[in-house]
Motif scaffolding. Structure first.
Motif, PDB file in Angstrom:
ATOM      1  N   ALA A 363      51.978  68.112  43.351  1.00 52.74           N
ATOM      2  CA  ALA A 363      51.775  67.184  42.236  1.00 52.74           C
ATOM      3  C   ALA A 363      50.319  67.180  41.799  1.00 52.74           C
ATOM      4  O   ALA A 363      50.016  67.174  40.590  1.00 52.74           O
ATOM      5  CB  ALA A 363      52.219  65.783  42.646  1.00 52.74           C
ATOM      6  N   ASP A 368      49.805  65.936  38.187  1.00 53.68           N
ATOM      7  CA  ASP A 368      50.696  64.781  38.166  1.00 53.68           C
ATOM      8  C   ASP A 368      50.152  63.778  39.189  1.00 53.68           C
ATOM      9  O   ASP A 368      50.749  63.544  40.241  1.00 53.68           O
ATOM     10  CB  ASP A 368      52.121  65.224  38.502  1.00 53.68           C
ATOM     11  CG  ASP A 368      53.166  64.151  38.204  1.00 53.68           C
ATOM     12  OD1 ASP A 368      52.767  63.033  37.816  1.00 53.68           O
ATOM     13  OD2 ASP A 368      54.368  64.437  38.377  1.00 53.68           O
ATOM     14  N   GLN A 370      49.631  60.477  39.346  1.00 56.28           N
ATOM     15  CA  GLN A 370      50.305  59.229  39.720  1.00 56.28           C
ATOM     16  C   GLN A 370      51.413  59.507  40.733  1.00 56.28           C
ATOM     17  O   GLN A 370      51.580  58.757  41.702  1.00 56.28           O
ATOM     18  CB  GLN A 370      50.870  58.532  38.481  1.00 56.28           C
ATOM     19  CG  GLN A 370      51.562  57.206  38.776  1.00 56.28           C
ATOM     20  CD  GLN A 370      50.624  56.157  39.374  1.00 56.28           C
ATOM     21  OE1 GLN A 370      49.464  56.058  39.000  1.00 56.28           O
ATOM     22  NE2 GLN A 370      51.131  55.374  40.316  1.00 56.28           N
ATOM     23  N   TRP A 371      52.158  60.596  40.532  1.00 58.53           N
ATOM     24  CA  TRP A 371      53.218  60.941  41.485  1.00 58.53           C
ATOM     25  C   TRP A 371      52.613  61.331  42.832  1.00 58.53           C
ATOM     26  O   TRP A 371      53.141  60.992  43.891  1.00 58.53           O
ATOM     27  CB  TRP A 371      54.079  62.057  40.928  1.00 58.53           C
ATOM     28  CG  TRP A 371      55.244  62.470  41.787  1.00 58.53           C
ATOM     29  CD1 TRP A 371      55.564  63.735  42.160  1.00 58.53           C
ATOM     30  CD2 TRP A 371      56.255  61.625  42.362  1.00 58.53           C
ATOM     31  NE1 TRP A 371      56.702  63.744  42.936  1.00 58.53           N
ATOM     32  CE2 TRP A 371      57.145  62.454  43.081  1.00 58.53           C
ATOM     33  CE3 TRP A 371      56.489  60.255  42.349  1.00 58.53           C
ATOM     34  CZ2 TRP A 371      58.249  61.958  43.773  1.00 58.53           C
ATOM     35  CZ3 TRP A 371      57.597  59.751  43.035  1.00 58.53           C
ATOM     36  CH2 TRP A 371      58.451  60.597  43.743  1.00 58.53           C
ATOM     37  N   GLU A 374      51.924  58.162  44.646  1.00 55.82           N
ATOM     38  CA  GLU A 374      53.123  57.494  45.160  1.00 55.82           C
ATOM     39  C   GLU A 374      53.687  58.215  46.384  1.00 55.82           C
ATOM     40  O   GLU A 374      54.166  57.570  47.332  1.00 55.82           O
ATOM     41  CB  GLU A 374      54.154  57.368  44.034  1.00 55.82           C
ATOM     42  CG  GLU A 374      53.645  56.450  42.921  1.00 55.82           C
ATOM     43  CD  GLU A 374      54.647  56.178  41.810  1.00 55.82           C
ATOM     44  OE1 GLU A 374      55.857  56.307  42.083  1.00 55.82           O
ATOM     45  OE2 GLU A 374      54.215  55.838  40.697  1.00 55.82           O
ATOM     46  N   LEU A 375      53.615  59.526  46.387  1.00 53.29           N
ATOM     47  CA  LEU A 375      54.044  60.276  47.566  1.00 53.29           C
ATOM     48  C   LEU A 375      53.090  60.034  48.738  1.00 53.29           C
ATOM     49  O   LEU A 375      53.525  59.855  49.888  1.00 53.29           O
ATOM     50  CB  LEU A 375      54.131  61.766  47.239  1.00 53.29           C
ATOM     51  CG  LEU A 375      55.246  62.179  46.281  1.00 53.29           C
ATOM     52  CD1 LEU A 375      55.102  63.653  45.897  1.00 53.29           C
ATOM     53  CD2 LEU A 375      56.626  61.915  46.874  1.00 53.29           C
TER      54      LEU A 375
END
Length: 425
Positions: A363, A368, A370-371, A374-375
């Protein structure tokens, strides 16, 4: 340290200067997060707001003494936020002075009831991140409505309790100035605005500044009444001021320019309300409503509506929570799993911590971010390959900090990254 170029350019608002704004009236801008206004009479001075630290107050007063050596006889607090009330003892110089505020002068920073439980530690931690306290000046570009390089000695130390509280619109004469003080709830319920008709100068406190309004502060605040704040713009416009002296950023000059700015400010607040209500009535959750929310054309490009301090998406979510509460309407949310339990199940489902870490790295590679965050949060919450999760999160936070135009968000990202780094040091 890298930062969004528009946020860097916003620093022009904080050039350290005592502005002569009209007649014998001056505004000190750029010395600290908030401004101080001097109304110089024949025998004494009326002061509006006192800044955030005793050191900042001393710096301002030293420069102002090149203009006048008259004593301060009256101090007016526009509202109770600490950055407006903490230098009063410096300006009083040991004398008894009149201190005026609204009758409901109180906030999460003043007159807190210490006999009741309060999230003081949480608020302090988040406040430090919000304002970038402890960041070096080259790291903290600004706080959105104030300079990055701020004297911090004596934070909150110079407060003087009000001696006169105003419950309604009040006419008074102080040091030859015929003033009107009016309650105008906006950023806080206890806001006062001060009107001097002699030169048509309006002191608006924090109801207006050169940035999108901070309808929700990520440091943590009670709900701010959006509709009252929008209504306050009509109240300010009714004075038809020729000079608008805000609590942050530089004065606005000219009746037409002021009217346009206040009208746009009002319309921007009302747009957030109407857009959010439309989504609420359609059964959408607050995250979905706020996602990619932008002001409409005609407002989004206005220089005083850029998200240097307030944030449109944060405001929308705050309105949702302030009017409907925390529940997003999805029954799943009524029994939502705690983060650690959900993360453990998620990691198991995806094939283990190494797979999640690889996905987070991918990501990041694909921008990416933001992803990736979150991960990484799932790795950290589950304490499974957590050091890798922290490393990924630190990298993502710095990338996002460099790109955001919102100063509190940038400060929060950078300090949160530092705190994560310290866990593994």
């Amino acid at each position: 340290m890298p930062a969004h170029p528009d946020l860097v350019a916003q620093n022009a608002q904080f050039t350290k200067k005592i502005h002569h704004i009209a007649g014998p009236v001056y505004s000190a801008v750029g010395y600290a997060a908030s401004n101080v206004h001097f109304l110089v009479g024949e025998a004494g001075i009326v002061l509006i707001d006192t800044t955030e630290t005793t050191q900042a107050a001393e710096n301002i007063f030293a420069d102002f003494r090149k203009i006048s050596d008259l004593p301060i006889t009256t101090i007016i607090y526009t509202h109770s936020h600490r950055d407006h009330i903490s230098g009063a003892t410096v300006f009083a110089e040991g004398r008894d002075v009149e201190v005026i505020a609204a009758d409901n002068f109180m906030s999460d920073l003043v007159d807190v009831d210490t006999t009741r439980p309060a999230p003081n530690a949480a608020l302090m931690t988040r406040t430090k991140r919000h304002f970038g306290i402890s960041l070096a000046p080259d790291e903290r570009i600004s706080v959105g409505v104030g300079p990055g390089d701020r004297p911090m000695k004596g934070m909150g130390a110079g407060y003087i309790e009000p001696t006169l509280r105003i419950s309604q619109t009040t006419q008074m004469t102080r040091e030859g100035f015929d003033l009107e003080l009016a309650k105008a709830p906006g950023e806080t319920p206890d806001h006062l605005v001060v009107w001097w008709a002699g030169e048509r100068v309006l002191f608006s406190g924090d109801n207006f500044y050169h940035a999108f309004p901070n309808l929700y502060a990520i440091r943590g605040t009670p709900y701010r009444d959006f509709d009252a704040w929008a209504d306050a713009m009509d109240q300010l416009m009714a004075y038809e001021p020729a000079v608008l002296a805000p609590g942050h950023t530089q004065p606005v000059l000219g009746q037409e320019a002021i009217k346009a700015a206040l009208t746009d400010y009002r319309d921007a607040i009302r747009f957030v309300v109407s857009h959010t209500v439309e989504g609420m009535n359609a059964g959408l959750d607050p995250i979905t409503i706020a996602a990619d929310l932008k002001l409409p054309e005609g407002l989004r490009d206005k220089p005083y509506l850029q998200e240097f301090y307030g944030h449109v998406g944060y405001a929308s979510q705050a309105y949702f929570a302030g009017t409907l509460g925390w529940f997003d309407g999805n029954p799943t949310s009524l029994g939502k799993l705690p983060a650690a339990r959900e993360a453990t199940k998620f990691i198991a489902l995806t094939g283990g911590a190494a797979a999640v870490a690889d996905a987070a790295k991918q990501a990041l590679a694909e921008d990416d971010t933001q992803w990736a965050l979150e991960l990484a949060d799932r790795l950290i919450a589950a304490d499974s390959n957590a050091s890798t999760g922290r490393a990924i999160k630190i990298q993502a936070l710095h990338i996002m900090a460099d790109r955001t135009v919102n100063a509190p968000t940038r400060n929060y990202y950078i300090l949160a990254a530092r705190e994560l780094r310290e866990q593994d040091s």
